[in-house]
Design a protein around this motif. Structure first.
Motif, PDB file in Angstrom:
ATOM      1  N   ASN A 181       3.728   3.591   8.511  1.00 17.18           N
ATOM      2  CA  ASN A 181       4.034   4.985   8.839  1.00 17.18           C
ATOM      3  C   ASN A 181       2.814   5.890   8.941  1.00 17.18           C
ATOM      4  N   ILE A 182       1.622   5.378   8.745  1.00 11.10           N
ATOM      5  CA  ILE A 182       0.434   6.231   8.746  1.00 11.10           C
ATOM      6  C   ILE A 182       0.202   6.873  10.102  1.00 11.10           C
ATOM      7  N   LYS A 183       0.507   6.170  11.180  1.00  9.36           N
ATOM      8  CA  LYS A 183       0.296   6.741  12.511  1.00  9.36           C
ATOM      9  C   LYS A 183       1.152   7.983  12.710  1.00  9.36           C
ATOM     10  N   GLN A 184       2.416   7.912  12.299  1.00 15.13           N
ATOM     11  CA  GLN A 184       3.309   9.060  12.452  1.00 15.13           C
ATOM     12  C   GLN A 184       2.855  10.228  11.578  1.00 15.13           C
ATOM     13  N   VAL A 185       2.374   9.926  10.382  1.00 16.83           N
ATOM     14  CA  VAL A 185       1.872  10.974   9.484  1.00 16.83           C
ATOM     15  C   VAL A 185       0.686  11.691  10.132  1.00 16.83           C
ATOM     16  N   CYS A 186      -0.195  10.917  10.745  1.00 18.48           N
ATOM     17  CA  CYS A 186      -1.368  11.505  11.404  1.00 18.48           C
ATOM     18  C   CYS A 186      -0.971  12.311  12.634  1.00 18.48           C
ATOM     19  N   GLU A 187      -0.004  11.812  13.374  1.00 14.54           N
ATOM     20  CA  GLU A 187       0.459  12.534  14.563  1.00 14.54           C
ATOM     21  C   GLU A 187       1.042  13.893  14.198  1.00 14.54           C
ATOM     22  N   CYS A 188       1.584  14.009  13.002  1.00 14.93           N
ATOM     23  CA  CYS A 188       2.138  15.282  12.547  1.00 14.93           C
ATOM     24  C   CYS A 188       1.054  16.284  12.162  1.00 14.93           C
ATOM     25  N   GLY A 189      -0.155  15.793  11.908  1.00 13.79           N
ATOM     26  CA  GLY A 189      -1.246  16.700  11.590  1.00 13.79           C
ATOM     27  C   GLY A 189      -2.076  16.364  10.370  1.00 13.79           C
ATOM     28  N   ALA A 190      -1.757  15.281   9.685  1.00 12.25           N
ATOM     29  CA  ALA A 190      -2.537  14.898   8.498  1.00 12.25           C
ATOM     30  C   ALA A 190      -3.936  14.438   8.902  1.00 12.25           C
ATOM     31  N   GLU A 191      -4.923  14.828   8.106  1.00 16.97           N
ATOM     32  CA  GLU A 191      -6.312  14.449   8.383  1.00 16.97           C
ATOM     33  C   GLU A 191      -6.922  13.605   7.269  1.00 16.97           C
ATOM     34  N   ILE A 192      -6.354  13.704   6.082  1.00 22.56           N
ATOM     35  CA  ILE A 192      -6.817  12.899   4.956  1.00 22.56           C
ATOM     36  C   ILE A 192      -5.599  12.193   4.378  1.00 22.56           C
ATOM     37  N   ILE A 193      -5.660  10.878   4.306  1.00 23.03           N
ATOM     38  CA  ILE A 193      -4.525  10.083   3.846  1.00 23.03           C
ATOM     39  C   ILE A 193      -4.822   9.486   2.484  1.00 23.03           C
ATOM     40  N   VAL A 194      -3.945   9.791   1.529  1.00 21.72           N
ATOM     41  CA  VAL A 194      -4.028   9.164   0.210  1.00 21.72           C
ATOM     42  C   VAL A 194      -3.063   7.990   0.194  1.00 21.72           C
ATOM     43  N   SER A 195      -3.569   6.839  -0.205  1.00 25.21           N
ATOM     44  CA  SER A 195      -2.718   5.647  -0.266  1.00 25.21           C
ATOM     45  C   SER A 195      -3.149   4.805  -1.454  1.00 25.21           C
ATOM     46  N   GLY A 196      -2.181   4.380  -2.230  1.00 23.91           N
ATOM     47  CA  GLY A 196      -2.489   3.592  -3.418  1.00 23.91           C
ATOM     48  C   GLY A 196      -2.031   2.162  -3.318  1.00 23.91           C
ATOM     49  N   SER A 197      -0.739   1.931  -3.536  1.00 25.80           N
ATOM     50  CA  SER A 197      -0.220   0.561  -3.566  1.00 25.80           C
ATOM     51  C   SER A 197      -0.388  -0.153  -2.233  1.00 25.80           C
ATOM     52  N   ALA A 198      -0.292   0.578  -1.116  1.00 25.13           N
ATOM     53  CA  ALA A 198      -0.441  -0.067   0.198  1.00 25.13           C
ATOM     54  C   ALA A 198      -1.840  -0.631   0.386  1.00 25.13           C
ATOM     55  N   ILE A 199      -2.810  -0.067  -0.315  1.00 24.45           N
ATOM     56  CA  ILE A 199      -4.184  -0.577  -0.236  1.00 24.45           C
ATOM     57  C   ILE A 199      -4.447  -1.623  -1.307  1.00 24.45           C
ATOM     58  N   PHE A 200      -4.247  -1.247  -2.553  1.00 26.12           N
ATOM     59  CA  PHE A 200      -4.628  -2.132  -3.655  1.00 26.12           C
ATOM     60  C   PHE A 200      -3.720  -3.353  -3.797  1.00 26.12           C
ATOM     61  N   ASN A 201      -2.494  -3.268  -3.292  1.00 25.28           N
ATOM     62  CA  ASN A 201      -1.596  -4.422  -3.357  1.00 25.28           C
ATOM     63  C   ASN A 201      -1.599  -5.253  -2.079  1.00 25.28           C
ATOM     64  N   SER A 202      -2.454  -4.892  -1.142  1.00 22.40           N
ATOM     65  CA  SER A 202      -2.508  -5.634   0.122  1.00 22.40           C
ATOM     66  C   SER A 202      -3.287  -6.933  -0.060  1.00 22.40           C
ATOM     67  N   ASP A 203      -3.106  -7.841   0.865  1.00 22.48           N
ATOM     68  CA  ASP A 203      -3.807  -9.130   0.808  1.00 22.48           C
ATOM     69  C   ASP A 203      -5.293  -8.982   1.092  1.00 22.48           C
ATOM     70  N   ASN A 204      -5.632  -7.980   1.902  1.00 19.21           N
ATOM     71  CA  ASN A 204      -7.034  -7.769   2.264  1.00 19.21           C
ATOM     72  C   ASN A 204      -7.308  -6.268   2.297  1.00 19.21           C
ATOM     73  N   VAL A 205      -7.925  -5.758   1.251  1.00 17.80           N
ATOM     74  CA  VAL A 205      -8.169  -4.320   1.125  1.00 17.80           C
ATOM     75  C   VAL A 205      -9.032  -3.804   2.274  1.00 17.80           C
ATOM     76  N   LYS A 206     -10.059  -4.552   2.620  1.00 17.30           N
ATOM     77  CA  LYS A 206     -10.969  -4.113   3.680  1.00 17.30           C
ATOM     78  C   LYS A 206     -10.236  -3.976   5.009  1.00 17.30           C
ATOM     79  N   ASP A 207      -9.424  -4.966   5.365  1.00 12.04           N
ATOM     80  CA  ASP A 207      -8.684  -4.916   6.625  1.00 12.04           C
ATOM     81  C   ASP A 207      -7.674  -3.770   6.621  1.00 12.04           C
TER      82      ASP A 207
END
Length: 218
Positions: A181-207
């Motif tokens: 859903n990050i693309k839709q959030v950005c399309e609405c006007g967000a410029e800084i995205i905070v994300s926790g579990s989607a990053i740290f629980n992912s298989d590859n943090v860098k990707d």
């Protein structure tokens, strides 16, 4: 280009230094540090001493989000600990204008957080004192929650309001944001995205961070 602020609320607290270095190497723009007191929100996390310890291991911007009562008492402590941005909640102070000025007077940037049910018009009389506006897309207190769909319209409304006033203040959004859903959030006007579990629980943090940073590209 959007900025990604991984929230260490979802990191491994037993191995914070390692996780911070991982997201730094992965291209994170800042570190979002959630401070909770068990009163303003139903959870307890970390305080200024932990922030001070982390400051020694990274030069990344520290985006400190105070979800606490009596924020005025702790601003100086977090500034001394290494905060670059301090965000407070509109509901957490009876004198939000004075609190925002206090933060800026300490030489750091000031942000104002709006809970899901908090209307955007609360920013009207403090616009000159804001460096960032944080829209909460979940009810604050815990990581791993689902994005509240009505927040899409709230982000769009805030963006339109700022444009109508010819004011440029970055909009940060926090809660339930992932690759789906990050693309839709950005399309609405967000410029800084905070994300926790989607990053740290992912298989590859860098990707994951790399893909998130490309979310606003056509």
């Amino acid at each position: 280009m959007i900025k990604i602020a991984p929230s260490i609320l979802s990191a491994n607290f037993a191995n914070l230094v390692s996780d911070v270095r991982i997201i730094e190497e992965a291209g994170a723009d800042m570190i979002h540090i959630d401070v909770m007191d068990g009163h303003f929100v139903p959870n307890i996390t970390i305080g200024a001493p932990v922030v001070k310890s982390l400051r020694k291991v990274t030069d990344l911007t520290f985006d400190v989000h105070l979800m606490i009562e009596n924020s005025e008492q702790y601003v100086k402590d977090f500034v001394k600990a290494g905060a670059n941005i301090i965000t407070v909640h509109a509901e957490a102070s009876k004198h939000i204008h004075r609190l925002l000025q206090m933060i800026r007077n300490e030489g750091v940037k000031a942000g104002l957080a709006l809970n899901p049910a908090t209307p955007i018009n609360v920013i009207e009389h403090v616009l000159d004192d804001l460096d960032m506006i944080l829209i909460m897309s979940v009810n604050p207190g815990f990581g791993g929650q689902k994005f509240i769909p009505s927040i899409y319209n709230k982000i769009s409304s805030l963006k339109e309001y700022l444009q109508s006033m010819d004011i440029t203040i970055p909009i940060q959004v926090d809660g339930g944001i992932g690759l789906d859903n990050i693309k839709q959030v950005c399309e609405c006007g967000a410029e800084i995205i905070v994300s926790g579990s989607a990053i740290f629980n992912s298989d590859n943090v860098k990707d994951t961070i790399r893909l998130m940073k490309k979310a606003d590209e056509d």
